[in-house]
Write an enzyme that holds these catalytic residues in place. Structure first.
Site, short mmCIF file in Angstrom:
data_model
loop_
_atom_site.label_atom_id
_atom_site.label_comp_id
_atom_site.label_asym_id
_atom_site.label_seq_id
_atom_site.Cartn_x
_atom_site.Cartn_y
_atom_site.Cartn_z
CB CYS A 81 -1.11 -0.07 1.27
SG CYS A 81 -1.86 -1.47 1.35
CG HIS A 112 -3.01 2.97 2.66
ND1 HIS A 112 -3.35 2.97 1.36
CD2 HIS A 112 -3.19 2.09 3.31
CE1 HIS A 112 -4.08 1.78 1.38
NE2 HIS A 112 -3.74 1.20 2.47
CG ASN A 123 -6.45 -0.92 1.56
OD1 ASN A 123 -5.81 -0.50 0.67
ND2 ASN A 123 -5.95 -1.18 2.64
N1 COA Z 1 -18.16 -8.24 9.89
C1 COA Z 1 -19.14 -8.43 11.03
N2 COA Z 1 -17.97 -9.03 12.15
C2 COA Z 1 -16.87 -9.09 11.73
C3 COA Z 1 -16.19 -8.84 10.50
C4 COA Z 1 -16.98 -8.36 9.52
N3 COA Z 1 -16.80 -8.31 8.16
N4 COA Z 1 -14.97 -8.99 10.49
C5 COA Z 1 -14.58 -9.29 11.92
N5 COA Z 1 -15.66 -9.30 12.61
C6 COA Z 1 -15.73 -9.67 13.93
C7 COA Z 1 -14.66 -10.57 14.31
O1 COA Z 1 -14.91 -11.99 14.13
C8 COA Z 1 -14.77 -10.18 15.90
O2 COA Z 1 -15.75 -11.20 16.36
P1 COA Z 1 -15.53 -12.07 18.08
O3 COA Z 1 -15.39 -10.70 18.88
O4 COA Z 1 -16.81 -12.63 18.10
O5 COA Z 1 -14.29 -12.46 17.74
C9 COA Z 1 -15.24 -8.94 16.22
O6 COA Z 1 -15.91 -8.49 14.61
C10 COA Z 1 -13.99 -7.74 16.45
O7 COA Z 1 -13.16 -8.11 15.48
P2 COA Z 1 -11.68 -7.28 15.81
O8 COA Z 1 -10.85 -8.00 14.80
O9 COA Z 1 -11.55 -6.99 16.92
O10 COA Z 1 -12.32 -5.75 14.95
P3 COA Z 1 -11.35 -4.66 14.84
O11 COA Z 1 -12.44 -3.40 15.66
O12 COA Z 1 -10.06 -4.49 15.26
O13 COA Z 1 -11.70 -4.32 13.11
C11 COA Z 1 -10.52 -4.26 11.35
C12 COA Z 1 -11.24 -5.03 12.43
C13 COA Z 1 -9.95 -5.19 10.13
C14 COA Z 1 -11.47 -3.47 10.72
C15 COA Z 1 -9.47 -3.58 11.99
O14 COA Z 1 -8.68 -4.32 12.71
C16 COA Z 1 -8.63 -2.75 10.89
O15 COA Z 1 -9.06 -1.94 10.14
N6 COA Z 1 -7.39 -3.04 10.81
C17 COA Z 1 -6.36 -2.60 9.88
C18 COA Z 1 -6.46 -3.30 8.68
C19 COA Z 1 -5.81 -2.68 7.53
O16 COA Z 1 -5.83 -1.36 7.34
N7 COA Z 1 -5.46 -3.43 6.60
C20 COA Z 1 -4.82 -2.95 5.34
C21 COA Z 1 -3.66 -2.29 5.73
S1 COA Z 1 -2.79 -1.88 4.33
#
Ligand code: COA
Length: 330
Positions: free
Chosen positions: A115, A255, A285
């Protein structure tokens, strides 16, 4: 030694027509529009058509960038494509772009900084032009991430989209263009964000396909923790090198990964969130394309004008990060 001023002479972007909304994902996986919007800010993204590969997206963006720069492919000395979703593992996508644009004998290569790709690409072009190696370089950030996401993995598939942004980089009016660049990487061999199989470490076989290791895997929270530091730190470093303050910036093009990451970065560098341009709501993204796509759309809306001081800043798999400060050139 005085170096020439180098900047973007023309910028173009392209997104495929097919819109994939959060509601479309509700029909495929256990998720909701509300969850995706509140956790990421994303509402929809674009997916390439079956007959479109990354080089096709590149060509559409490149034509617009060349037009804006008032140039043709013959004026180019190098084509550089930043991507982590090339058409093929062997044969650079940049070479395919050269051919599709009707170019001949122009050197071409791909660069993979995930990215941060567009920022890495612009930095390489800036150095080559300042160093007198080439005059005009086409830098493209482009991805067809829809081909490497696991549509059964709700942790990742909702985040990504396809698109391309292209910039013709060359000599510009003195005092304009790229004022500073800053790149970095943390290359630990961990599994925070990668496609586990399909490379030389683990070629694909029946087992990797069954385990769905041919798709991108991500530890979302680890990426999040990295990003909330990398984004402001890279921006601060580039600002320091350019000897300008965050308050002098007209706009920042981060980004487009997650609205919460951008809000956290805004607080850390004490810049109002309004100065952070965001279009992740519409495009998700798009990795290497993301920063250029944001800048391209802002230009189209007339939000960036000649002389404006702007920052491009990104982070991604690798883990990589980087930032560029520039005085806009047209
Ligand atoms: N829909 C519904 N629930 C979802 C889900 C979705 N698409 N994806 C994950 N969940 C659930 C998980 O399973 C988890 O459930 P649980 O508590 O029963 O285990 C819950 O939501 C929380 O998951 P978590 O991973 O803690 O959520 P989060 O607040 O960290 O958000 C992201 C997840 C991926 C949105 C966040 O971590 C993020 O944006 N990270 C950076 C990713 C990124 O930018 N990547 C590219 C980099 S270049």
């Amino acid at each position: 030694m005085e170096f020439k001023s180098v900047g973007i002479k023309g910028l173009g972007y392209y997104v495929p027509e097919k819109v994939m909304t959060n509601f479309d994902f509700e029909k495929i996986i256990d998720t909701s529009d509300e969850w995706i919007r509140t956790r990421t800010g994303i509402e929809e993204r674009r997916f390439a058509a079956v007959d479109q590969a990354t080089s096709d997206l590149c060509v559409e963006a490149a034509k617009k960038a060349l037009d804006r720069a008032n140039m043709t492919v013959e004026d180019l000395d190098l084509i550089l494509v930043a991507t982590c979703t090339p058409d093929y593992l062997v044969q650079a996508t940049a070479c395919l772009v050269q051919h599709k644009l009707g170019g001949k004998n122009i050197p071409c290569f791909d660069l993979n900084a995930a990215c941060s790709g567009f920022i890495y690409g612009l930095t390489v072009a800036n150095g080559m032009i300042k160093g007198g190696v080439y005059k005009n370089i086409l830098v493209i950030g482009a991805e067809t991430l829809s081909r490497i996401i696991d549509m059964q993995d709700r942790n990742t598939c909702i985040l990504f989209g396809d698109g391309a942004a292209a910039a013709v980089v060359g000599e510009v009016e003195e005092g304009y263009g790229i004022l500073s660049t800053y790149l970095g990487a943390e290359g630990e061999d961990d599994d925070i964000l990668r496609t586990p199989a399909g490379g030389t470490k683990k070629p694909n076989d029946a087992q990797t396909i069954e385990n769905r290791e041919n798709f991108v895997k991500m530890k979302g929270q680890d990426v999040f923790k990295f990003a909330v530091h990398a984004l402001p730190n890279a921006t601060k470093n580039a600002l320091n090198t350019a000897d300008v303050s965050a308050n002098d910036l007209t706009m920042i093009f981060p980004h487009q990964a997650n609205v919460r990451i951008i809000e956290s970065a805004a607080k850390r560098i004490h810049v109002p969130i309004e100065k952070f341009y965001m279009n992740l709501q519409k495009f998700g993204n798009t990795s290497s394309a993301s920063v250029g796509l944001a800048l391209g759309e802002a230009l189209e809306k007339g939000l960036v004008k000649k002389g404006d001081l702007i920052a491009l800043t990104g982070f991604g798999a690798g883990l990589t990060y980087g930032s560029i400060i520039m005085r806009w050139t047209y």
